[in-house]
Structure formats: structure tokens, C-alpha cells
Design a protein around this motif. Structure first.
Motif, mmCIF file in Angstrom:
data_model
loop_
_atom_site.group_PDB
_atom_site.id
_atom_site.type_symbol
_atom_site.label_atom_id
_atom_site.label_comp_id
_atom_site.label_asym_id
_atom_site.label_seq_id
_atom_site.Cartn_x
_atom_site.Cartn_y
_atom_site.Cartn_z
ATOM 1 N N ALA A 7 -7.425 25.882 44.498
ATOM 2 C CA ALA A 7 -8.209 24.853 44.047
ATOM 3 C C ALA A 7 -7.793 24.249 42.957
ATOM 4 C CB ALA A 7 -9.557 25.480 43.908
ATOM 5 N N GLU A 8 -6.884 24.927 42.069
ATOM 6 C CA GLU A 8 -6.586 24.297 40.704
ATOM 7 C C GLU A 8 -5.066 24.340 40.671
ATOM 8 O OE1 GLU A 8 -6.835 25.264 35.902
ATOM 9 O OE2 GLU A 8 -8.253 26.190 37.297
ATOM 10 N N TRP A 9 -4.242 23.249 40.092
ATOM 11 C CA TRP A 9 -2.729 23.264 39.979
ATOM 12 C C TRP A 9 -2.602 22.764 38.617
ATOM 13 C CZ3 TRP A 9 0.640 24.463 43.684
ATOM 14 C CH2 TRP A 9 0.448 24.699 44.973
ATOM 15 N N ARG A 10 -1.597 23.486 37.901
ATOM 16 C CA ARG A 10 -1.249 23.039 36.874
ATOM 17 C C ARG A 10 0.292 23.146 36.741
ATOM 18 N NH1 ARG A 10 -4.136 26.363 31.934
ATOM 19 N NH2 ARG A 10 -6.174 26.664 32.833
ATOM 20 N N GLN A 11 1.185 21.859 36.271
ATOM 21 C CA GLN A 11 2.431 21.885 36.126
ATOM 22 C C GLN A 11 2.839 22.660 34.857
ATOM 23 O OE1 GLN A 11 4.558 18.469 36.442
ATOM 24 N NE2 GLN A 11 5.914 19.128 34.800
ATOM 25 N N ILE A 12 3.498 23.525 34.859
ATOM 26 C CA ILE A 12 3.907 24.535 33.690
ATOM 27 C C ILE A 12 4.917 24.674 33.275
ATOM 28 C CG2 ILE A 12 1.505 26.106 34.005
ATOM 29 C CD1 ILE A 12 3.287 28.194 35.392
#
Length: 204
Positions: A112-117
């Protein structure tokens, strides 16, 4: 956000590329032999591997602090490798779309949630390959199964984040994308960059 210090600026003269000769090409890479001028001013020959994909890696973290690892035989080293979900996105594709696809294909999960890290260079002395890493939260099973790659025989395991990190630090998970992503996840959890409940579950 961390500011870029002045000392990170380039120093000296950059490499200068000369004539390029194609040595080998596949659907994944181009290998070239090039003449070049080094930063010292001396002539040089350079063998370069140019990639047709961006490497993408996913750190899928469940609410209980566990992560999913993928096990498969790898051809280049002739060994069995436990890794985070990873693969390639064509250069003309949004890397996030590639990461979503790899997570679904290899683990059967959606997020549900994506972050480029993370964004890193891989073997930058001989290749131009980049890796982009994503954190995936709010995991659930995909409603429709994605067809797996016809060369991959995959096994899955779900383990506590700290166990995966400790195994990577002990050398049992030597895949560099996996090592880098686990360390980045630990840094984010420790520095308060993740939701509190998820961070506490990862660190315990």
C-alpha cells in the motif's frame, strides 16, 4: 534533509571517452572496448559493461517487523543465494513500476505504501549500472498471481528484520543489494524515519 558538503564536489579532470567498439550485446547488456584519456592525461583502454536495465530492490516489511527473503540458485557464482526481492526495470520504464512487478512476481505480495530509500552505483569501475531501492509497507497478497520468470525456481522465507540484518552482517546474505537495503532500513528505523510501530518491530 542532509545537506551536501562542499568537499563532495568533483576534483581534477574527468575521464575523456574516445572510440568505442562493440564486443558483445545481449538483451541485458552491451560490452564495449574503448579508448580513453585518463584524469592523469595518459591514454588508456577501457572495457565497459553497459546495462539496459536499472536494478531495483525491495525491502518488504510486514507490520510485525518481518521481511520476506527470496532463495534461488544464481548462475555467475554457482551458488544458492537468499536475497530481498529484486530484478531489473528497462531504462524507459518507471523504476517503481519495475519494483512493484518484481515484488508481485517473486513473492505474490503488493504494498500500500512505497518509498524510494536508496540509489547506488554497482561495480562502478567497470559498469554503468544503477540500483534503486524501495521500502514496501502495508503488504497484502496480490489479487491475481503474476507469472514468474521461466528461469527462476524460487523459495520464500519470512524472518525477523534483525535476523536478516545479522545474517547479512555475518556474510550469510552476500548479495550487495540485500546488504545495502537492510542497512538502510536499519538506519531509517534507528533514526526515526519510519512509522513508530514498524520501527520498533524491526529493531526488537
Amino acid at each position: 534533509m542532509l545537506q551536501k558538503p562542499a568537499w563532495l564536489r568533483p576534483h581534477g579532470t574527468p575521464w575523456k571517452a574516445g572510440d568505442e567498439q562493440l564486443v558483445y550485446e545481449s538483451g541485458w547488456i552491451r560490452v564495449t572496448d574503448q579508448t580513453a584519456t585518463a584524469p592523469t592525461g595518459n591514454p588508456a583502454r577501457y572495457g565497459l559493461v553497459r546495462f539496459k536495465n536499472v536494478a531495483v530492490a525491495v525491502l518488504p516489511v510486514h507490520e510485525d517487523g518481518t521481511v520476506v527473503l527470496v532463495g534461488q540458485h544464481r548462475f555467475p557464482h554457482g551458488d544458492y543465494s537468499w536475497e530481498l526481492p529484486e530484478g531489473g526495470a528497462p531504462l524507459d520504464e518507471d523504476p517503481l513500476a519495475g519494483a512493484r512487478r518484481e515484488l508481485a512476481e517473486e513473492t505474490g505480495l503488493a504494498a500500500a505504501e512505497w518509498r524510494q530509500i536508496l540509489k547506488t552505483q554497482l561495480s562502478n569501475s567497470v559498469t554503468d549500472e544503477w540500483m534503486i531501492g524501495y521500502l514496501a509497507l502495508g503488504l497484502s497478497d496480490v489479487p491475481v498471481a503474476h507469472p514468474a520468470d521461466d528461469t527462476e525456481a524460487i523459495t520464500l522465507v519470512r524472518v525477523p528484520f534483525r535476523e536478516a540484518l545479522d545474517l547479512a552482517m555475518a556474510g550469510y546474505l552476500p548479495d550487495m543489494l540485500t546488504v545495502a537495503m537492510l542497512l538502510r532500513g536499519y538506519h531509517m528505523a534507528s533514526e526515526g524515519s519510519l512509522p513508530g510501530a514498524v520501527a520498533r518491530a524491526m529493531l526488537r
